[in-house]
Design an enzyme around this catalytic site. Structure first.
Site, PDB file in Angstrom:
ATOM      1  N   ASP A 161      12.790 -36.475 -34.060  1.00  0.00           N
ATOM      2  CA  ASP A 161      12.719 -35.048 -33.772  1.00  0.00           C
ATOM      3  C   ASP A 161      12.461 -34.244 -35.037  1.00  0.00           C
ATOM      4  O   ASP A 161      11.691 -33.283 -35.017  1.00  0.00           O
ATOM      5  CB  ASP A 161      14.014 -34.576 -33.111  1.00  0.00           C
ATOM      6  CG  ASP A 161      14.012 -33.078 -32.891  1.00  0.00           C
ATOM      7  OD1 ASP A 161      13.153 -32.585 -32.145  1.00  0.00           O
ATOM      8  OD2 ASP A 161      14.857 -32.382 -33.494  1.00  0.00           O
ATOM      9  N   SER A 183      13.058 -31.999 -27.735  1.00  0.00           N
ATOM     10  CA  SER A 183      13.661 -31.767 -29.049  1.00  0.00           C
ATOM     11  C   SER A 183      15.140 -31.439 -28.903  1.00  0.00           C
ATOM     12  O   SER A 183      15.999 -32.015 -29.582  1.00  0.00           O
ATOM     13  CB  SER A 183      12.932 -30.623 -29.761  1.00  0.00           C
ATOM     14  OG  SER A 183      13.567 -30.297 -30.977  1.00  0.00           O
TER      15      SER A 183
END
Length: 452
Positions: A161, A183
């Site tokens: 991420d 995310s």
């Protein structure tokens, strides 16, 4: 399997398989896929989208791209709360102690602010001695003993991420719903909580500007959580006005403490806090069928137990709250009061000291930019934070005022920044003359959940 074929497939609107998505995530973490190739796929996803199944597989691949926290040895249902970011959002500082005082463990990994949305870790850094840098053992120890822990996001959790977010930030691919949802949820899943309450904000001071897009994001995140075996509830909240009376770091810590003591509780902030706490309590293993969750939460506040838990939390992570209170709003901090007359004059009009005015708008996005100008936030990650900078409101939307009533006070350690921020502040206020008082609408716009 190679990355060019995967880019081509998504470019044509094809659905990526779990294996293809995992190949991509493993490649960016391992370094076998170049940044320019990853950026090309991100743009293809941004344009062509992903369905729920693809988004789930992307989330899981990111969540397990590094370390994960196993909270099973706590022997309890662990709760987490996530906000998509807003102006004046200090709810974590209030909710964590409330829930811990009720015997509901809350384990959080929080971030720092960037742009107009503040970061919880920046707020906690305003407390002398407070440490958010915890290893896994320390995190678990505080969770077990205090019941609330808040640590900075570590490099070992969801490293994919971090790589993808940095690329999205410079390639115009931030505003993609599946990329936003994956995310957020990859970090939540890696952090190990059993149940998650999502505060999805919408309005001028939030990333999602309208309830429809906020609802779509919330639904996507709930779907991911459900597929991953987590219970999730999303609360859509209004972020067209700053939340609470303060925007900044020290200012928001002080307001959170005052809220927990019951000294000053702004009604919009209280509505959001109670709604989020109620949903967290209902997901916990402490809740008893038929119990009035709202009454239980109110009692934790009125009894002082929530404030005592806040002090315990701060002390456990090395913070000295007495030192914070002694230095709060010290003589080294410059300030500038802004009156209703100042706002009217800034718009080229003449204030009438006999007239009554009402606040039609206190624009959250503008106030976020004011706090940036004062030094309370960052434009880029390397910027230094001024912990004392920010805005303290005396009035909120729909309050009735006279010309020389104070609207707010601006604070900064750099006196020159007060003048620069003043004009921006005035531009974000809309007043109406001769209006009657009326009640503000609730900041709770929608609650999205599924049967568990």
């Amino acid at each position: 399997m190679n990355i060019i074929e995967i880019i081509e497939k998504k470019k044509r609107g094809g659905k990526l398989s779990e294996e293809e998505i995992k190949f991509f995530v493993d490649g960016i973490v391992g370094g076998s896929i170049a940044d320019y190739q990853a950026s090309a796929l991100l743009m293809a996803i941004c344009i062509k989208g992903m369905d729920y199944e693809e988004t789930y597989h992307l989330t899981m691949a990111m969540a397990y791209s590094g370390d994960t926290i196993d909270m099973s040895d706590v022997g309890r249902v662990i709760l987490d709360k996530h906000s998509t970011g807003g102006v004046g959002d200090k709810t974590t500082l209030i909710i964590g102690p409330i829930m811990a005082s009720l015997g509901v463990p809350v384990g959080k990994m929080s971030g720092r602010g960037l742009g107009i949305t503040g970061g919880t870790i920046d707020k906690l850094d305003a407390i002398p001695g407070f440490s958010s840098q915890l290893d896994m053992d320390g995190f678990m120890e505080h969770l077990k003993t205090v019941g609330f822990v808040d640590a900075a996001q570590t490099l070992s959790l969801a490293p994919a991420d971090k790589i993808l977010y940095a690329l999205r930030d410079v390639t115009g691919t931030v505003d993609s719903l599946p990329l936003i949802a994956s995310s957020i949820m990859s970090k939540k899943l890696a952090s190990g909580a059993n149940s998650i309450v999502l505060d999805v904000k919408c309005g001028s001071g939030a990333f999602m500007k309208d309830p429809e897009s906020a609802g779509a994001l919330a639904t996507t995140m709930i779907d991911i959580g459900e597929r991953a075996g987590r219970k999730c509830v999303a609360v859509i909240t209004d972020m067209n006005e700053p939340l609470g009376y303060s925007v900044g770091n020290s200012l928001e810590v002080y307001e959170a403490a005052e809220f927990l003591k019951g000294t000053r509780q702004e009604k919009g902030l209280k509505a959001v806090v109670l709604e989020l706490c109620k949903n967290m309590y209902l997901l916990s293993d402490v809740y008893k069928e038929g119990e009035d969750a709202s009454a239980v939460i109110e009692e934790a506040l009125s009894s002082g137990r929530a404030y005592e838990k806040f002090l315990e939390f701060v002390k456990a992570q090395g913070g000295d709250f007495d030192a914070f209170m002694n230095s709060y709003n010290s003589s080294g901090v410059h300030k500038k009061e802004v009156t209703v007359a100042d706002v009217i004059s800034a718009k080229g009009m003449t204030p009438d000291e006999n007239s009554t005015y009402i606040f039609k708008s206190i624009d959250a996005g503008t106030m976020g930019n004011v706090s940036l100008k004062l030094g309370a936030g960052r434009v880029v990650k390397a910027d230094e934070i001024d912990p004392d900078a920010g805005i303290l409101f005396d009035k909120k939307m729909y309050d009735v005022v006279k010309a020389y009533d104070v609207v707010a006070t601006l604070y900064s350690s750099d006196e020159t920044k007060l003048t620069e921020a003043y004009d921006i502040f005035c531009s974000g206020i809309k007043l109406e003359e001769g209006a009657e008082a009326r009640y503000s609408k609730s900041p709770i716009l929608q609650i999205i959940k599924r049967d568990f």
